[in-house]
Scaffold this active site. Structure first.
Site, PDB file in Angstrom:
ATOM      1  N   LYS A 159       7.426  38.492   1.448  1.00  9.91           N
ATOM      2  CA  LYS A 159       6.077  38.309   0.720  1.00  9.91           C
ATOM      3  C   LYS A 159       5.164  39.461   1.487  1.00  9.91           C
ATOM      4  O   LYS A 159       5.552  40.367   2.245  1.00  9.91           O
ATOM      5  CB  LYS A 159       5.467  37.076   1.435  1.00  9.91           C
ATOM      6  CG  LYS A 159       6.222  35.680   0.727  1.00  9.91           C
ATOM      7  CD  LYS A 159       5.340  34.578   1.308  1.00  9.91           C
ATOM      8  CE  LYS A 159       4.145  34.119   0.826  1.00  9.91           C
ATOM      9  NZ  LYS A 159       3.938  33.954  -0.586  1.00  9.91           N
ATOM     10  N   ASP A 192       2.399  38.834  -7.969  1.00  4.41           N
ATOM     11  CA  ASP A 192       1.312  37.642  -7.366  1.00  4.41           C
ATOM     12  C   ASP A 192      -0.009  38.099  -7.579  1.00  4.41           C
ATOM     13  O   ASP A 192      -0.427  39.489  -7.267  1.00  4.41           O
ATOM     14  CB  ASP A 192       1.732  37.880  -5.819  1.00  4.41           C
ATOM     15  CG  ASP A 192       0.964  36.524  -5.133  1.00  4.41           C
ATOM     16  OD1 ASP A 192       1.091  35.402  -5.749  1.00  4.41           O
ATOM     17  OD2 ASP A 192       0.381  36.840  -4.085  1.00  4.41           O
ATOM     18  N   ARG A 215       0.822  -1.356  -0.028  1.00  5.57           N
ATOM     19  CA  ARG A 215      -0.099   0.059  -0.055  1.00  5.57           C
ATOM     20  C   ARG A 215       0.728   1.368   0.077  1.00  5.57           C
ATOM     21  O   ARG A 215       0.379   2.388  -0.781  1.00  5.57           O
ATOM     22  CB  ARG A 215      -0.929  -0.170   1.251  1.00  5.57           C
ATOM     23  CG  ARG A 215      -1.788   1.105   1.387  1.00  5.57           C
ATOM     24  CD  ARG A 215      -3.001   1.153  -0.028  1.00  5.57           C
ATOM     25  NE  ARG A 215      -2.678   1.742  -1.137  1.00  5.57           N
ATOM     26  CZ  ARG A 215      -3.076   1.453  -2.132  1.00  5.57           C
ATOM     27  NH1 ARG A 215      -3.918   0.187  -2.183  1.00  5.57           N
ATOM     28  NH2 ARG A 215      -2.812   2.015  -3.088  1.00  5.57           N
ATOM     29  N   GLU A 262       7.865  39.758  -3.518  1.00  8.43           N
ATOM     30  CA  GLU A 262       6.264  39.529  -3.959  1.00  8.43           C
ATOM     31  C   GLU A 262       5.827  41.050  -4.007  1.00  8.43           C
ATOM     32  O   GLU A 262       5.632  41.864  -3.340  1.00  8.43           O
ATOM     33  CB  GLU A 262       5.546  38.785  -3.022  1.00  8.43           C
ATOM     34  CG  GLU A 262       4.402  38.386  -3.240  1.00  8.43           C
ATOM     35  CD  GLU A 262       3.466  37.565  -2.423  1.00  8.43           C
ATOM     36  OE1 GLU A 262       3.574  36.448  -2.303  1.00  8.43           O
ATOM     37  OE2 GLU A 262       2.770  38.105  -1.479  1.00  8.43           O
ATOM     38  N   LYS A 275       3.658  24.521  -1.223  1.00  2.91           N
ATOM     39  CA  LYS A 275       2.348  23.883  -1.111  1.00  2.91           C
ATOM     40  C   LYS A 275       2.586  22.492  -1.316  1.00  2.91           C
ATOM     41  O   LYS A 275       1.950  21.755  -2.167  1.00  2.91           O
ATOM     42  CB  LYS A 275       1.363  24.601  -1.913  1.00  2.91           C
ATOM     43  CG  LYS A 275       1.126  26.060  -1.476  1.00  2.91           C
ATOM     44  CD  LYS A 275       0.158  26.631  -2.493  1.00  2.91           C
ATOM     45  CE  LYS A 275      -0.050  28.285  -2.198  1.00  2.91           C
ATOM     46  NZ  LYS A 275      -0.813  28.828  -2.990  1.00  2.91           N
TER      47      LYS A 275
END
Length: 282
Positions: free
Chosen positions: A167, A217, A100, A196, A135
């Site tokens: 950011k 962005d 599995r 960003e 992510k």
């Protein structure tokens, strides 16, 4: 890439096996004699790019070092339904207990490689490279970024430690000009700094700083047609990355604006898995 992170890969596999097997595979341990041996084949059930064969091999060999895996395909190869990917021979208990996890990893990584490649092929005529993001599935980043590379994509930073990305949430707390100067003082000279930007006004400020990469962005295509020429005409050496909300419905319009990179979170956080089976044949 996997050889470079061999220790980390082993740790991931051992943690995953502990999660699945726990104190023991009760069904297999009761029903299957310890000495029983068998053979199995990995078979593709979808069209796609295969990825994760070396990881699947390691899964079985962590359970039993004498397991023999013979590749019939290599990672990065396009396959079609019915094609045999690899054969596995050895103790039946190890094959059944590791089945599995080996499949879960291969299906996930092959799905990422295949999905990444779809974007790569769309972007290629425009000289645009497809980047991944952070992510990723917790503890699976190493493997998922390997799958992105297998599909023809390019890895962005591995984590918060190997590149600077200032950011918008940082910029709400600081002054960008001062922060940029301070950052350059503290980090190694060869470490890249990316900033960003969400507005044309902020872009005008960031152009003056000349970071290694400017991330545009969440800009729509109309804004990109304004922003990218601004950077190019300024003459600064900064690369341009476009990010935010990129999907199959808009990727063509985005790459036509000709940034250097397009980063896409969905290639690792929500790609369709590739269907693969492990068939016992003796």
């Amino acid at each position: 890439m996997l050889k470079k992170f061999d220790r980390e890969m082993n740790e991931i596999i051992k943690l995953a096996l502990k999660e699945d097997i726990g104190p023991g595979d009760i069904t297999t341990d009761v029903l299957i004699p310890q000495s029983a041996e068998t053979k199995a084949v990995f078979v593709a059930k979808d069209h796609g790019i295969i990825c994760g064969l070396p990881v699947a091999k390691r899964v079985f060999q962590v359970l039993d070092k004498n397991i023999k895996v013979t590749y019939k395909k290599k990672d990065g190869t396009w396959v079609k339904p019915g094609e045999i990917l690899a054969t596995v021979k050895g103790r039946a208990r190890a094959l059944l207990s590791g089945e599995r996890l080996a499949l879960n990893i291969m299906q996930r990584l092959s799905g990422i490689a295949t999905y990444t490649n779809k974007y790569v092929e769309i972007a290629k005529p425009y000289g645009v490279k497809i980047l991944d993001t952070r992510k990723t599935t917790p503890l699976m980043r190493l493997l998922e970024k390997y799958a992105v590379k297998t599909g023809g994509g390019v890895n962005h930073r591995m984590g918060l430690y190997d590149a600077v990305l200032i950011k918008n949430n940082h910029l709400k707390q600081i002054d960008i000009e001062k922060a940029y100067v301070d950052m350059r003082r503290w980090i190694p000279k060869d470490m890249k700094v990316e900033v960003e930007v969400e507005t044309i006004e902020m872009l005008e400020k960031v152009i003056k700083l000349q970071p290694d990469i400017i991330m545009l962005d969440n800009m729509n295509v109309e804004m990109l047609h304004r922003a990218i020429p601004m950077v190019r005409k300024s003459g600064i050496p900064s690369k341009i990355e476009v990010s935010g909300g990129i999907n199959m419905s808009n990727i063509r319009d985005v790459v036509k604006t000709r940034p250097d990179f397009v980063s896409i979170g969905s290639i690792t956080h929500s790609p369709p898995s590739m269907d693969i089976s492990l068939r016992m044949i003796s």
